[in-house]
Design a protein around this motif. Sequence first.
Motif, PDB file in Angstrom:
ATOM      1  N   ARG A  57      -3.320   2.217   5.103  1.00  0.00           N
ATOM      2  CA  ARG A  57      -3.508   2.577   6.513  1.00  0.00           C
ATOM      3  C   ARG A  57      -3.739   4.076   6.662  1.00  0.00           C
ATOM      4  O   ARG A  57      -4.624   4.514   7.396  1.00  0.00           O
ATOM      5  CB  ARG A  57      -2.268   2.135   7.290  1.00  0.00           C
ATOM      6  CG  ARG A  57      -2.258   2.461   8.719  1.00  0.00           C
ATOM      7  CD  ARG A  57      -3.184   1.551   9.476  1.00  0.00           C
ATOM      8  NE  ARG A  57      -3.060   1.812  10.890  1.00  0.00           N
ATOM      9  CZ  ARG A  57      -3.265   0.929  11.812  1.00  0.00           C
ATOM     10  NH1 ARG A  57      -3.608  -0.283  11.482  1.00  0.00           N
ATOM     11  NH2 ARG A  57      -3.141   1.239  13.062  1.00  0.00           N
ATOM     12  N   ASN A  58      -2.953   4.876   5.942  1.00  0.00           N
ATOM     13  CA  ASN A  58      -3.117   6.338   6.004  1.00  0.00           C
ATOM     14  C   ASN A  58      -4.471   6.771   5.469  1.00  0.00           C
ATOM     15  O   ASN A  58      -5.126   7.643   6.039  1.00  0.00           O
ATOM     16  CB  ASN A  58      -1.995   7.025   5.238  1.00  0.00           C
ATOM     17  CG  ASN A  58      -0.671   6.948   5.952  1.00  0.00           C
ATOM     18  OD1 ASN A  58      -0.604   6.714   7.152  1.00  0.00           O
ATOM     19  ND2 ASN A  58       0.417   7.124   5.216  1.00  0.00           N
ATOM     20  N   ASN A  93      -7.222   5.007   5.430  1.00  0.00           N
ATOM     21  CA  ASN A  93      -8.238   4.603   6.416  1.00  0.00           C
ATOM     22  C   ASN A  93      -8.259   5.560   7.605  1.00  0.00           C
ATOM     23  O   ASN A  93      -9.326   5.893   8.129  1.00  0.00           O
ATOM     24  CB  ASN A  93      -7.992   3.175   6.893  1.00  0.00           C
ATOM     25  CG  ASN A  93      -8.339   2.149   5.836  1.00  0.00           C
ATOM     26  OD1 ASN A  93      -9.066   2.434   4.888  1.00  0.00           O
ATOM     27  ND2 ASN A  93      -7.811   0.947   5.992  1.00  0.00           N
ATOM     28  N   THR A  94      -7.097   6.021   8.026  1.00  0.00           N
ATOM     29  CA  THR A  94      -7.005   6.944   9.142  1.00  0.00           C
ATOM     30  C   THR A  94      -7.670   8.268   8.775  1.00  0.00           C
ATOM     31  O   THR A  94      -8.441   8.833   9.562  1.00  0.00           O
ATOM     32  CB  THR A  94      -5.536   7.177   9.549  1.00  0.00           C
ATOM     33  OG1 THR A  94      -4.982   5.923   9.957  1.00  0.00           O
ATOM     34  CG2 THR A  94      -5.426   8.174  10.686  1.00  0.00           C
ATOM     35  N   ARG A 136       1.015  -0.993   1.837  1.00  0.00           N
ATOM     36  CA  ARG A 136       0.206  -1.212   3.050  1.00  0.00           C
ATOM     37  C   ARG A 136       0.062   0.077   3.867  1.00  0.00           C
ATOM     38  O   ARG A 136      -1.002   0.353   4.425  1.00  0.00           O
ATOM     39  CB  ARG A 136       0.821  -2.320   3.896  1.00  0.00           C
ATOM     40  CG  ARG A 136       0.692  -3.678   3.239  1.00  0.00           C
ATOM     41  CD  ARG A 136       1.184  -4.800   4.131  1.00  0.00           C
ATOM     42  NE  ARG A 136       1.188  -6.063   3.444  1.00  0.00           N
ATOM     43  CZ  ARG A 136       0.110  -6.824   3.234  1.00  0.00           C
ATOM     44  NH1 ARG A 136      -1.069  -6.427   3.672  1.00  0.00           N
ATOM     45  NH2 ARG A 136       0.205  -7.967   2.589  1.00  0.00           N
TER      46      ARG A 136
END
Length: 76
Positions: free
Chosen positions: A68-69, A71-72, A64
């Motif tokens: 997230r990384n 997407n950032t 997960r």
Amino acid sequence: MASNQQTRPGIGESAKDTTKGCVGVVMGEVGGRVQIRPIRGGTEGDAMPDNVGTPSAREELSARLAIRNANTRAGL
């Protein structure tokens, strides 16, 4: 009575394909194979039931966090 049989995750639960080492979500079972969709989304992959297990908390968090990384970095 205790069973020696390992339980595998049900539909909607996190799962790990031990042959590929990927973590995803169980979407169903077709033709004797378990369909697992990657946490990042996409198309389900098939896994033999004996090769499906519950990921450790660390494995699930890592999968997960990688999403997230990504997407950032993409500005999402």
